[in-house]
Design a protein around this motif. Sequence first.
Motif, mmCIF file in Angstrom:
data_model
loop_
_atom_site.group_PDB
_atom_site.id
_atom_site.type_symbol
_atom_site.label_atom_id
_atom_site.label_comp_id
_atom_site.label_asym_id
_atom_site.label_seq_id
_atom_site.Cartn_x
_atom_site.Cartn_y
_atom_site.Cartn_z
ATOM 1 N N LEU A 129 1.342 -0.940 -0.398
ATOM 2 C CA LEU A 129 0.085 0.066 0.075
ATOM 3 C C LEU A 129 1.124 1.410 0.071
ATOM 4 N N GLY B 211 1.482 5.908 0.800
ATOM 5 C CA GLY B 211 0.482 6.376 1.499
ATOM 6 C C GLY B 211 1.438 8.524 1.783
ATOM 7 N N LYS C 214 -6.305 8.476 -6.579
ATOM 8 C CA LYS C 214 -6.708 7.324 -6.416
ATOM 9 C C LYS C 214 -4.867 6.187 -5.691
ATOM 10 N N VAL D 118 -3.327 4.951 -0.527
ATOM 11 C CA VAL D 118 -4.589 4.902 0.445
ATOM 12 C C VAL D 118 -4.845 5.761 2.022
ATOM 13 N N THR D 119 -3.276 5.863 2.433
ATOM 14 C CA THR D 119 -3.844 7.022 3.757
ATOM 15 C C THR D 119 -3.152 8.625 3.262
ATOM 16 N N THR E 110 -4.053 2.286 8.541
ATOM 17 C CA THR E 110 -4.066 0.732 6.777
ATOM 18 C C THR E 110 -4.256 -0.360 8.132
#
Length: 226
Positions: free
Chosen positions: A112, A114, A135, A138-139, A162
């Motif tokens: 992921l 961020g 997009k 995610v953080t 997360t």
Amino acid sequence: MSGPLRLVIFDVDGTLVDSQGDIVASMHHAFAELGAPAPSHADIVGIIGLSLDVAMARLAPDLDSAAHDALVEAYKRSYMSTRAQAGAAQSSPLFPGTRQMLEMLGARRDLLMGVATGKSRRGLDKLLEGHGLQKIFVTQQVADFHPSKPHPAMLHAALEETGISARDAVMIGDTTFDMDMARAASIATIGVEWGYHPSAHLRADHMLNRWADLPACLDQLWDAAA
């Protein structure tokens, strides 16, 4: 997918985008508006990454808090005007290879991504929109809701959001503020050579001089931690 899910957290200014031209110009404008002596280019570049209130106090330690607040507002007006005229993508261009690197990591199921930045929520939104990166992360931790770097609150929040542990995260940045923040959160560090603080000052776990080397660097870092 085998192994734990990992989190790669990026600083923004000086790491993903080159915004120093507009930052320096807006600082000069802010100080001129208040009739205060302008800081040097080196001093301004040295505070990039800090929240604006902390940055102004460092740049103008002899001024009072009301003057610091006025400098912050003058800076914001100048920066937003410059960004509106040029467009976020032109005002703060991506460093070479950044988009390709983000797309490559974004395709991996074991990671992921961020950001943790001294930018405001509005500033980050405008930047991500300008580059079409809304997009990707995610953080997204911004200055509006946390103490300034190097306080680790941004990273603690990213881990909590997360559900990823500190040992499975890494902070990538260009300043001592990024590295000190990560160390305070017990997160591994990767410094970039092209940023705003001298690379020798970062004391990062690993250093990059091009984004193409990041995947191998991540593998090396987490293999060593296994």
